[in-house]
Design an enzyme around this catalytic site. Structure first.
Site, short mmCIF file in Angstrom:
data_model
loop_
_atom_site.label_atom_id
_atom_site.label_comp_id
_atom_site.label_asym_id
_atom_site.label_seq_id
_atom_site.Cartn_x
_atom_site.Cartn_y
_atom_site.Cartn_z
N ARG A 126 3.85 5.01 16.77
CA ARG A 126 2.45 5.46 16.84
C ARG A 126 1.75 4.89 18.08
NH1 ARG A 126 -0.11 3.65 11.65
NH2 ARG A 126 1.80 2.56 11.15
N ARG A 133 -7.37 8.68 4.01
CA ARG A 133 -8.46 7.72 3.78
C ARG A 133 -9.14 7.36 5.09
NH1 ARG A 133 -8.65 2.51 4.85
NH2 ARG A 133 -6.45 2.55 5.41
N ARG A 134 -8.34 7.03 6.10
CA ARG A 134 -8.93 6.66 7.40
C ARG A 134 -9.65 7.86 8.03
NH1 ARG A 134 -3.45 3.42 8.98
NH2 ARG A 134 -4.04 1.38 8.15
N ARG A 162 2.02 10.21 12.96
CA ARG A 162 3.04 9.71 12.04
C ARG A 162 4.03 8.82 12.77
NH1 ARG A 162 5.10 12.45 8.14
NH2 ARG A 162 6.30 10.53 7.93
N CYS A 198 -2.32 12.21 -7.27
CA CYS A 198 -2.70 13.10 -6.16
C CYS A 198 -3.10 12.24 -4.97
CB CYS A 198 -3.87 13.96 -6.62
SG CYS A 198 -4.95 14.54 -5.33
N LYS A 224 0.82 -1.22 0.00
CA LYS A 224 0.00 0.00 0.00
C LYS A 224 0.85 1.27 0.00
CE LYS A 224 -1.03 0.11 5.00
NZ LYS A 224 -0.43 1.33 5.47
N ASP A 225 2.15 1.14 0.36
CA ASP A 225 3.04 2.31 0.33
C ASP A 225 3.65 2.56 -1.04
OD1 ASP A 225 2.70 2.65 3.07
OD2 ASP A 225 4.49 1.49 3.60
#
Length: 308
Positions: A151, A127-128, A145, A236, A80-81
């Protein structure tokens, strides 16, 4: 001639777990390997939200450079990164069997979810944040972050009610709290829970070795989700979720696009036979764009550029 495959990875606990998993799989097939941990810009710049840094692939860029320079032979990433467009000279070779793709809430008591009480939730993901605000408009969402361990510590140190994580990440390094709330209503990031391994496009030795690790179902599901993302975003950063799942010979796809404040939601669900899955992500994205998604994406671009 056998060469030692140099496996590049970020140096966080989760990244090292992922790279070690790939290392063990390659060594069980008879290949010699060595791990090369590298610090990424994304891990070093912790005082700015990711979208303000304005870099796609902030966690993968450092490894890409090391790969192109020949300092490493392959790189292991949380898929996903990884930007949907890989740098010239680098190819995706293996998607490992995907873990669970859910997001979860780590909290200090989940009672606040049932009441209308104000609450502060932490996440570094647009998104979250958008999906949380869509469901809980009275809550406050703050930026968070750092790697998983950082985190979790920040959650303990601050007076937030909870923070959102990928379930797979916490499970992999055995830090998933027993009382974590599974956010099964939240559509995950495209390719969440999947690990991908990339190599230089002319490195036949590494490519041949890695192909043995590829999981065809995970490769197809993540390809559909990333195609949806690529067609929508055009480079974007936006609140986009996508999930493709297989059942019998059918692929079930769900994709969403939100406004940054979570107030607007454009969603699509489609099921097609697996043999017709090609282009599914792109078709679904085009439908969303034609239903006002193009206008929403432009608004997001404008808001993002105002932040830089």
């Amino acid at each position: 001639m056998s060469k030692i495959i140099k496996i590049g990875t970020r140096d966080s606990e989760l990244a090292l777990w992922q790279a070690t998993t790939v290392q063990e799989k390659l060594e069980s097939l008879g290949f010699d390997t060595t791990l090369v941990p590298i610090k990424s810009t994304g891990d070093e710049v912790l005082d700015k939200p990711l979208y303000e840094l304005g870099i796609t692939g902030i966690f993968t860029k450092t490894l890409d450079i090391a790969l192109l320079k020949g300092q490493i032979d392959i790189a292991v990433h949380s898929m996903k990164d990884v930007p949907t467009q890989l740098p010239k000279g680098i190819v995706q070779v293996a998607v490992l069997e995907r873990a669970i793709s859910n997001d979860i809430l780590v909290h200090k008591g989940a009672g606040f979810l049932e009441s209308n009480a104000p609450a502060t939730i932490a996440t570094g993901s647009l998104r979250r944040k958008a999906q949380w605000l869509h469901k809980y408009p009275s809550h406050n969402v703050v930026d968070l972050r750092g790697n998983v361990n950082t985190r979790l510590i920040k959650l303990i140190e601050n007076d937030w009610q909870g923070a959102i994580f990928a379930q797979a990440g916490l499970e992999r390094i055995k830090l998933l709290p027993k009382d974590a709330v599974v956010l099964d209503w939240m559509i995950p990031a495209p390719a969440q829970g999947a690990m991908v391994v990339v190599a230089q496009n002319n490195d036949d030795f590494s490519i041949k070795a890695l192909k043995k690790l590829n999981d065809a179902n995970s490769e197809l599901a993540t390809a559909i989700e990333r195609e949806f993302l690529r067609t929508l975003e055009g480079g974007c950063t936006a609140p986009i979720g996508a999930l493709a799942q297989f059942e019998d010979q059918t692929v079930h796809f769900e994709g969403v696009l939100f406004s940054l404040d979570g107030k607007q939601r454009l969603g699509i669900k489609k099921s097609v036979p697996i043999k017709e899955a090609e282009g599914l992500g792109s078709k679904c994205a085009k439908e969303i764009l034609s239903q006002g998604g193009d206008k929403l994406m432009q608004e997001i671009r404008n808001e993002n550029s105002a932040l830089h």
